[in-house]
Write a protein that holds these residues in place. Sequence first.
Motif, PDB file in Angstrom:
ATOM      1  N   ASP A  97      40.083  54.840  -3.306  1.00  0.00           N
ATOM      2  CA  ASP A  97      39.217  53.714  -2.976  1.00  0.00           C
ATOM      3  C   ASP A  97      39.670  53.183  -1.624  1.00  0.00           C
ATOM      4  O   ASP A  97      40.732  53.560  -1.128  1.00  0.00           O
ATOM      5  N   TYR A  98      38.844  52.341  -1.014  1.00  0.00           N
ATOM      6  CA  TYR A  98      39.267  51.741   0.239  1.00  0.00           C
ATOM      7  C   TYR A  98      38.856  50.280   0.278  1.00  0.00           C
ATOM      8  O   TYR A  98      37.982  49.833  -0.462  1.00  0.00           O
ATOM      9  N   LEU A  99      39.505  49.538   1.138  1.00  0.00           N
ATOM     10  CA  LEU A  99      39.229  48.118   1.305  1.00  0.00           C
ATOM     11  C   LEU A  99      39.270  47.867   2.804  1.00  0.00           C
ATOM     12  O   LEU A  99      40.161  48.373   3.490  1.00  0.00           O
ATOM     13  N   THR A 100      38.287  47.122   3.321  1.00  0.00           N
ATOM     14  CA  THR A 100      38.300  46.872   4.757  1.00  0.00           C
ATOM     15  C   THR A 100      39.049  45.576   5.061  1.00  0.00           C
ATOM     16  O   THR A 100      39.016  44.616   4.294  1.00  0.00           O
ATOM     17  N   LYS A 101      39.737  45.612   6.210  1.00  0.00           N
ATOM     18  CA  LYS A 101      40.479  44.432   6.661  1.00  0.00           C
ATOM     19  C   LYS A 101      39.570  43.588   7.552  1.00  0.00           C
ATOM     20  O   LYS A 101      38.792  44.155   8.295  1.00  0.00           O
ATOM     21  N   PRO A 102      39.657  42.280   7.527  1.00  0.00           N
ATOM     22  CA  PRO A 102      40.509  41.488   6.622  1.00  0.00           C
ATOM     23  C   PRO A 102      39.923  41.437   5.215  1.00  0.00           C
ATOM     24  O   PRO A 102      38.713  41.527   5.045  1.00  0.00           O
ATOM     25  N   PHE A 103      40.787  41.284   4.231  1.00  0.00           N
ATOM     26  CA  PHE A 103      40.323  41.245   2.850  1.00  0.00           C
ATOM     27  C   PHE A 103      40.867  40.000   2.162  1.00  0.00           C
ATOM     28  O   PHE A 103      41.858  39.424   2.604  1.00  0.00           O
ATOM     29  N   ALA A 104      40.190  39.615   1.080  1.00  0.00           N
ATOM     30  CA  ALA A 104      40.683  38.496   0.278  1.00  0.00           C
ATOM     31  C   ALA A 104      41.670  39.062  -0.722  1.00  0.00           C
ATOM     32  O   ALA A 104      41.436  40.127  -1.294  1.00  0.00           O
ATOM     33  N   PHE A 105      42.775  38.360  -0.925  1.00  0.00           N
ATOM     34  CA  PHE A 105      43.804  38.878  -1.821  1.00  0.00           C
ATOM     35  C   PHE A 105      43.256  39.128  -3.225  1.00  0.00           C
ATOM     36  O   PHE A 105      43.619  40.112  -3.873  1.00  0.00           O
ATOM     37  N   GLU A 106      42.341  38.252  -3.667  1.00  0.00           N
ATOM     38  CA  GLU A 106      41.764  38.418  -5.003  1.00  0.00           C
ATOM     39  C   GLU A 106      41.044  39.754  -5.136  1.00  0.00           C
ATOM     40  O   GLU A 106      41.058  40.393  -6.179  1.00  0.00           O
ATOM     41  N   GLU A 107      40.379  40.167  -4.038  1.00  0.00           N
ATOM     42  CA  GLU A 107      39.660  41.438  -4.101  1.00  0.00           C
ATOM     43  C   GLU A 107      40.650  42.603  -4.147  1.00  0.00           C
ATOM     44  O   GLU A 107      40.456  43.576  -4.883  1.00  0.00           O
ATOM     45  N   LEU A 108      41.716  42.481  -3.361  1.00  0.00           N
ATOM     46  CA  LEU A 108      42.756  43.519  -3.390  1.00  0.00           C
ATOM     47  C   LEU A 108      43.299  43.671  -4.811  1.00  0.00           C
ATOM     48  O   LEU A 108      43.394  44.779  -5.344  1.00  0.00           O
ATOM     49  N   LEU A 109      43.601  42.536  -5.442  1.00  0.00           N
ATOM     50  CA  LEU A 109      44.133  42.567  -6.810  1.00  0.00           C
ATOM     51  C   LEU A 109      43.164  43.222  -7.778  1.00  0.00           C
ATOM     52  O   LEU A 109      43.557  44.046  -8.608  1.00  0.00           O
ATOM     53  N   ALA A 110      41.895  42.853  -7.654  1.00  0.00           N
ATOM     54  CA  ALA A 110      40.878  43.401  -8.558  1.00  0.00           C
ATOM     55  C   ALA A 110      40.804  44.915  -8.407  1.00  0.00           C
ATOM     56  O   ALA A 110      40.698  45.652  -9.386  1.00  0.00           O
ATOM     57  N   ARG A 111      40.868  45.389  -7.158  1.00  0.00           N
ATOM     58  CA  ARG A 111      40.790  46.841  -6.940  1.00  0.00           C
ATOM     59  C   ARG A 111      42.035  47.552  -7.457  1.00  0.00           C
ATOM     60  O   ARG A 111      41.963  48.647  -8.005  1.00  0.00           O
ATOM     61  N   ILE A 112      43.188  46.925  -7.267  1.00  0.00           N
ATOM     62  CA  ILE A 112      44.428  47.515  -7.776  1.00  0.00           C
ATOM     63  C   ILE A 112      44.354  47.625  -9.302  1.00  0.00           C
ATOM     64  O   ILE A 112      44.647  48.662  -9.888  1.00  0.00           O
ATOM     65  N   ARG A 113      43.904  46.542  -9.938  1.00  0.00           N
ATOM     66  CA  ARG A 113      43.789  46.569 -11.406  1.00  0.00           C
ATOM     67  C   ARG A 113      42.833  47.668 -11.844  1.00  0.00           C
ATOM     68  O   ARG A 113      43.100  48.401 -12.799  1.00  0.00           O
ATOM     69  N   ALA A 114      41.703  47.792 -11.139  1.00  0.00           N
ATOM     70  CA  ALA A 114      40.710  48.807 -11.509  1.00  0.00           C
ATOM     71  C   ALA A 114      41.300  50.203 -11.362  1.00  0.00           C
ATOM     72  O   ALA A 114      41.105  51.057 -12.225  1.00  0.00           O
ATOM     73  N   LEU A 115      42.041  50.436 -10.282  1.00  0.00           N
ATOM     74  CA  LEU A 115      42.623  51.767 -10.066  1.00  0.00           C
ATOM     75  C   LEU A 115      43.684  52.087 -11.116  1.00  0.00           C
ATOM     76  O   LEU A 115      43.779  53.211 -11.589  1.00  0.00           O
ATOM     77  N   LEU A 116      44.468  51.088 -11.485  1.00  0.00           N
ATOM     78  CA  LEU A 116      45.511  51.333 -12.490  1.00  0.00           C
ATOM     79  C   LEU A 116      44.889  51.575 -13.861  1.00  0.00           C
ATOM     80  O   LEU A 116      45.394  52.353 -14.652  1.00  0.00           O
ATOM     81  N   ARG A 117      43.760  50.926 -14.111  1.00  0.00           N
ATOM     82  CA  ARG A 117      43.044  51.142 -15.380  1.00  0.00           C
ATOM     83  C   ARG A 117      42.429  52.521 -15.441  1.00  0.00           C
ATOM     84  O   ARG A 117      42.289  53.092 -16.497  1.00  0.00           O
TER      85      ARG A 117
END
Length: 224
Positions: A97-117
């Motif tokens: 997955d990818y995330l564009t900078k700048p990003f909101a920390f909440e979105e980063l967390l949500a994506r990390i959780r989704a990837l770990l799931r």
Amino acid sequence: MRVLIAEDEKKIADFVKRGLKEEGYAADIAHTGPEALTLAEENPYDLLLLDVMLPGLDGLAVCSKLRASGFAAPILMLTAKDRVEDKVKGLDSGANDYLTKPFAFEELLARIRALLRAKPAESSSVLTAGDIEIDLAAHKARLGKGELDLSAKEFSLLEYLVRNKDKIVTRTMIAEHVWDINFDTGTNVIDVYINYLRRKLETSPSKKVIQTIRGKGYILKSDV
Ligand code: CA
């Protein structure tokens, strides 16, 4: 869960590390491409957060090399907003997955959780062991009908034990997945945290949820 942050902008790297720590993740930082490669090869990370623009070796090259050497953990690529081609190349090189900078920390967390799931054999965001239930999305743990009041580190440790329920986990395994690279293996911090969890999980003296296996480590039993 332990994350490697490969990011040369110190401010962003420190900010992300601090945020992840507050959520109970263990996190290490690599400031160059070669450093990211070395750390990812030497430590059992559960996720890699990888900036595309890195000195020494860019994120795309780091990603391809790691995938070629069998690195299986999810990779979340960080790309600059105006570099659409990086996103495509990133996914082509093996990023999940990818995330564009700048990003909101909440979105980063949500994506990390989704990837770990999304890890194989784990489609649900709720993990259970006996009457313990961990809701990864809500970051909450329950024992029977009651919510458990856990610190971020206690939550991480319990999550790791529940993911490995009914299997022996060694102190080294716990240190590698729940604490970061600066963890001093000479301390008894793990035992201290195990005891914190026991106090919260073992509601009667006969209920030995977390058992010590002498000379080996611990086992979280789902059938006590
Ligand atoms: Ca960068």
